[in-house]
Structures are given as structure tokens and as C-alpha cells.
Design an enzyme around this catalytic site. Structure first.
Site, PDB file in Angstrom:
ATOM      1  N   LYS A  50       0.857  -1.185   0.000  1.00  0.00           N
ATOM      2  CA  LYS A  50       0.000   0.000   0.000  1.00  0.00           C
ATOM      3  C   LYS A  50       0.892   1.234   0.000  1.00  0.00           C
ATOM      4  O   LYS A  50       1.992   1.211   0.568  1.00  0.00           O
ATOM      5  CB  LYS A  50      -0.884  -0.022   1.259  1.00  0.00           C
ATOM      6  CG  LYS A  50      -1.728   1.223   1.485  1.00  0.00           C
ATOM      7  CD  LYS A  50      -2.808   1.387   0.454  1.00  0.00           C
ATOM      8  CE  LYS A  50      -3.600   2.678   0.650  1.00  0.00           C
ATOM      9  NZ  LYS A  50      -4.526   2.945  -0.460  1.00  0.00           N
ATOM     10  N   SER A  51       0.431   2.315  -0.626  1.00  0.00           N
ATOM     11  CA  SER A  51       1.218   3.554  -0.595  1.00  0.00           C
ATOM     12  C   SER A  51       1.363   4.010   0.847  1.00  0.00           C
ATOM     13  O   SER A  51       0.378   4.179   1.567  1.00  0.00           O
ATOM     14  CB  SER A  51       0.519   4.644  -1.409  1.00  0.00           C
ATOM     15  OG  SER A  51       0.454   4.274  -2.765  1.00  0.00           O
ATOM     16  N   ASN A  75     -13.511   4.455  -5.281  1.00  0.00           N
ATOM     17  CA  ASN A  75     -12.962   4.421  -3.928  1.00  0.00           C
ATOM     18  C   ASN A  75     -12.478   5.790  -3.515  1.00  0.00           C
ATOM     19  O   ASN A  75     -12.082   6.613  -4.349  1.00  0.00           O
ATOM     20  CB  ASN A  75     -11.811   3.410  -3.825  1.00  0.00           C
ATOM     21  CG  ASN A  75     -10.460   4.024  -4.168  1.00  0.00           C
ATOM     22  OD1 ASN A  75      -9.838   4.663  -3.314  1.00  0.00           O
ATOM     23  ND2 ASN A  75     -10.035   3.857  -5.414  1.00  0.00           N
ATOM     24  N   LEU A 108      -5.666   6.776   1.721  1.00  0.00           N
ATOM     25  CA  LEU A 108      -4.336   6.264   2.087  1.00  0.00           C
ATOM     26  C   LEU A 108      -4.264   5.637   3.492  1.00  0.00           C
ATOM     27  O   LEU A 108      -3.349   5.947   4.276  1.00  0.00           O
ATOM     28  CB  LEU A 108      -3.279   7.373   1.956  1.00  0.00           C
ATOM     29  CG  LEU A 108      -3.018   7.867   0.532  1.00  0.00           C
ATOM     30  CD1 LEU A 108      -2.090   9.084   0.547  1.00  0.00           C
ATOM     31  CD2 LEU A 108      -2.425   6.764  -0.336  1.00  0.00           C
ATOM     32  N   CYS A 126      -2.588  10.061  -5.981  1.00  0.00           N
ATOM     33  CA  CYS A 126      -3.755   9.721  -5.155  1.00  0.00           C
ATOM     34  C   CYS A 126      -4.791  10.844  -5.245  1.00  0.00           C
ATOM     35  O   CYS A 126      -4.481  11.993  -4.926  1.00  0.00           O
ATOM     36  CB  CYS A 126      -3.354   9.500  -3.696  1.00  0.00           C
ATOM     37  SG  CYS A 126      -4.806   9.167  -2.665  1.00  0.00           S
ATOM     38  N   LYS A 182       3.966   6.172 -10.282  1.00  0.00           N
ATOM     39  CA  LYS A 182       2.578   5.835 -10.598  1.00  0.00           C
ATOM     40  C   LYS A 182       1.886   7.144 -10.934  1.00  0.00           C
ATOM     41  O   LYS A 182       1.798   8.054 -10.101  1.00  0.00           O
ATOM     42  CB  LYS A 182       1.905   5.158  -9.414  1.00  0.00           C
ATOM     43  CG  LYS A 182       0.452   4.813  -9.710  1.00  0.00           C
ATOM     44  CD  LYS A 182       0.136   3.449  -9.254  1.00  0.00           C
ATOM     45  CE  LYS A 182      -1.318   3.097  -9.460  1.00  0.00           C
ATOM     46  NZ  LYS A 182      -1.723   2.069  -8.526  1.00  0.00           N
ATOM     47  N   ASN A 186      -3.158   5.312 -12.226  1.00  0.00           N
ATOM     48  CA  ASN A 186      -3.933   5.269 -10.990  1.00  0.00           C
ATOM     49  C   ASN A 186      -5.414   5.416 -11.361  1.00  0.00           C
ATOM     50  O   ASN A 186      -5.764   5.572 -12.533  1.00  0.00           O
ATOM     51  CB  ASN A 186      -3.482   6.399 -10.061  1.00  0.00           C
ATOM     52  CG  ASN A 186      -3.725   6.051  -8.592  1.00  0.00           C
ATOM     53  OD1 ASN A 186      -4.713   5.391  -8.263  1.00  0.00           O
ATOM     54  ND2 ASN A 186      -2.844   6.481  -7.717  1.00  0.00           N
ATOM     55  N   GLY A 200      -5.416  -0.985 -14.798  1.00  0.00           N
ATOM     56  CA  GLY A 200      -6.712  -0.400 -15.164  1.00  0.00           C
ATOM     57  C   GLY A 200      -7.498  -1.321 -16.052  1.00  0.00           C
ATOM     58  O   GLY A 200      -7.111  -1.567 -17.198  1.00  0.00           O
ATOM     59  N   GLY A 201      -8.567  -1.885 -15.494  1.00  0.00           N
ATOM     60  CA  GLY A 201      -9.489  -2.668 -16.316  1.00  0.00           C
ATOM     61  C   GLY A 201      -9.074  -4.098 -16.558  1.00  0.00           C
ATOM     62  O   GLY A 201      -9.538  -4.731 -17.513  1.00  0.00           O
ATOM     63  N   THR A 261      -9.290  -3.533  -8.812  1.00  0.00           N
ATOM     64  CA  THR A 261     -10.707  -3.823  -8.546  1.00  0.00           C
ATOM     65  C   THR A 261     -11.002  -5.331  -8.578  1.00  0.00           C
ATOM     66  O   THR A 261     -11.659  -5.860  -7.673  1.00  0.00           O
ATOM     67  CB  THR A 261     -11.591  -3.096  -9.581  1.00  0.00           C
ATOM     68  OG1 THR A 261     -11.367  -1.691  -9.451  1.00  0.00           O
ATOM     69  CG2 THR A 261     -13.062  -3.394  -9.373  1.00  0.00           C
TER      70      THR A 261
HETATM   71  C1  SIN Z   1      -6.447   5.834  -1.542  1.00  0.00           C
HETATM   72  O1  SIN Z   1      -5.889   5.309  -0.559  1.00  0.00           O
HETATM   73  O2  SIN Z   1      -7.269   6.739  -1.402  1.00  0.00           O
HETATM   74  C2  SIN Z   1      -6.112   5.377  -2.908  1.00  0.00           C
HETATM   75  C3  SIN Z   1      -4.677   5.562  -3.171  1.00  0.00           C
HETATM   76  C4  SIN Z   1      -4.394   6.031  -4.553  1.00  0.00           C
HETATM   77  O3  SIN Z   1      -5.296   6.125  -5.389  1.00  0.00           O
HETATM   78  O4  SIN Z   1      -3.240   6.309  -4.828  1.00  0.00           O
END
Ligand code: SIN
Length: 308
Positions: free
Chosen positions: A44-45, A68, A72, A127, A161, A190, A246-247, A269
């Protein structure tokens, strides 16, 4: 069939991995990725401090995609710095995704994470879900300043990214920045930021943060993702490895990303909706498509999209 790929000198046993954000926040999730058929473990970031993220509901999946606004949620970079050496036992690359709210955050995190020796560092400039914080990747000058600083403190290969771009001029401008700061790979794209999904029955937004606005993912963003993969593949004439995101719902979607120039793909997703078994299914479907088409490896079809 051998589905391995090499990105910035790092060999991935398979060209499929999770997208940063999908099932990769906690130690348990990261270790489960390690045991799965994923070709890498992407974290995760991470931010300076641990974050609970935005209020729920903050993820919603519908027929053609997802929205979403997670905000973060993550354990904080020190926790990931401690975890990364332990994740190496799974024998696949570990990709550390780094985020922040100011350039100095990125520099501090990248420096510390570099010392824990992930295989790659992915700098998340995109993000869309932090109220009041614009996506850095839409500001080429700020991106260049930030990446130039990060460059000086890391020794493992770094990539970025990026958010989706909708105009060739923006892609060209960013490509020049990326060339100057010498990033070694791209993750494209992203989520498509600041979408709004409406539930007509309830006459309501479907997620709570930011009045319902959030990043779109899944099948509906595939053409935007493919366009960005293709545009950057052409701008760099195939010299810069691209991870397409993506997709990705089927093996055929993976194949389309490869045709456009991707060296590997990340799954978001579909992974959240289906769980880790998605990697087994996608792998089998990709092999079936490649065999049917007569390709002997993912590299054999990379970038060969016919332009009419
Ligand atoms: C998020 O945690 O809101 C998504 C992170 C992202 O899109 O980089």
C-alpha cells in the site's frame, strides 16, 4: 508457458501483481500476496504517519467498475521498512509504494525504505482522495522537483505511478520530466480521479468521503489505461518499462495491455472483488490467449499493436 518479465533489471516470475492499495495494507495481506500466484508483492502507498484513512463507506464495486476514496489508510513507513526484509523470503520482488503530502515526506520515506532494500520503489504521484491535496502528477514542475530530490536519496530503481492524462500535450510534458529525472519504470494508471457514482434508488452517493467523489477503477477505465500505456510506450519508443493498471478483468485484458506496450500488469478492482484466486484465473486465461495467438511469451507481443 514462462510468464516472467524484467522491469528495471528486476526479474518478476510472472507478469501479474497487485496494484498498490489492493489487499496490501497489513502484514497478513502482504504475506498472503507472497504465498499467492502474484508475480510480486506491492505495498500500500505509505505515508510518514500511520493513517486510518477516510470515513466509510469508502469503496463501492458496481457492475462495470469501482469507486474508492480510501484516503491512504496504511501502517506508516516505519512499519513497512521493518516488514520488507521479511517479505523477501517469498522469493518474488517487493515493490514499495511511497506517498506523502509534501516533497519532504517523499524524500524521508524513500530514503528509509531504500535502506530496507525493496526491489523497486514506486512513487505515487496520483492519489485523488485526500481532501485539499491535488494530485502531484498533474503538476509537471512540482513532479520534477520532487522526483529530482527523491533520486538523490535512493539506490534501488524508482518508478512513478501516474494519474490518467487526457491530452497528448500533458503526456509529452510529463515524459520530458521523466526522461530528465531518469525514472526506471512507469505504473499507468492510478484510478480516474474525482468520479461520482450515484445510486438512483436511494438518491444517494455510494461512498461517504468528499461528498461521494472518488477514484474510478475496473473495467470502465480500461480504454483510458490502455491509451496512457500506449502513449508513453510511443513517447519512450519502448525503452521505459511500463506496468499497466486499469481494467484487468480477464486474461484478454492483460493481453491488450501487453499489446499496447506494458511489460506487466497490476490488478486492483478485480483483486478486491474476487480475492487472491484472481491471479490463478488471470494467469490461466492469459496463457490460453497467448497460445491461441501463437505467442510464446508476454514479451513476444509487447507493443505490437497494429495502428490502422
Ligand atoms: C487511496 O488510498 O485513497 C487510494 C490511493 C491512490 O489512489 O493512490
Amino acid at each position: 508457458m514462462d510468464l516472467s518479465t524484467t522491469i528495471a533489471g528486476v526479474r518478476f516470475p510472472r507478469c501479474l501483481m497487485n496494484a498498490a492499495g489492493a489487499l496490501c495494507v497489513t502484514r497478513e495481506e502482504l504475506e498472503a500476496l507472497g504465498r499467492s500466484r502474484a508475480g510480486a508483492i506491492v505495498t500500500k502507498s505509505m505515508t510518514l504517519e500511520a493513517r486510518r484513512g477516510n470515513p466509510e463507506p469508502r469503496y463501492y464495486s458496481f457492475g462495470s467498475g469501482s469507486i474508492n476514496s480510501m484516503g491512504l489508510p496504511n501502517l506508516g513507513y516505519l512499519a513497512y521498512a521493518a516488514l520488507i526484509p521479511q517479505l523477501r523470503k517469498f522469493g518474488k520482488p517487493v515493490v514499495a509504494s511511497v506517498a506523502g503530502f509534501a516533497a519532504r515526506d517523499f524524500v524521508q520515506i524513500a530514503k528509509a525504505i531504500n535502506d530496507s532494500r525493496p526491489d523497486l520503489i514506486e512513487i505515487n504521484l496520483s492519489c485523488p482522495n485526500i481532501p485539499g491535496e491535488p494530485q502531484i502528477g498533474y503538476d509537471a514542475e512540482a513532479s520534477e522537483r520532487l522526483l529530482s530530490e527523491v533520486r538523490t536519496v535512493v539506490s534501488v530503481p524508482i518508478g512513478v505511478k501516474l494519474p490518467p492524462y487526457f491530452d497528448p500535450a500533458h503526456q509529452e510534458k510529463m515524459a520530458k520530466v521523466l526522461e530528465r529525472v531518469e525514472v526506471q519504470f512507469l505504473s499507468l494508471i492510478n484510478s480516474v480521479g474525482n468520479g461520482l457514482v450515484v445510486d438512483a434508488d436511494r438518491e444517494s452517493a455510494v461512498i461517504k468521503p468528499k461528498g461521494g467523489f472518488g477514484g474510478l477503477g475496473g473495467a470502465l477505465i480500461k480504454p483510458v489505461a490502455l491509451a496512457n500505456v500506449r502513449a508513453f510506450w510511443r513517447l519512450f519508443e519502448g525503452r521505459l518499462p511500463i506496468i499497466g493498471t486499469g481494467g484487468i478483468v480477464t486474461g484478454s485484458d492483460v493481453f491488450e495491455h501487453l499489446l499496447c506496450g506494458a511489460s506487466a500488469v497490476q490488478v486492483g478492482t478485480t483483486l478486491v472483488d474476487e480475492g487472491l484466486g484472481a491471479f490463478d484465473r488471470l494467469e490461466q486465461e492469459l496463457v490460453a490467449v497467448l497460445e491461441k495467438k501463437g505467442y510464446t511469451s508476454p514479451a513476444a507481443c509487447r507493443g505490437v499493436l497494429k495502428e490502422l
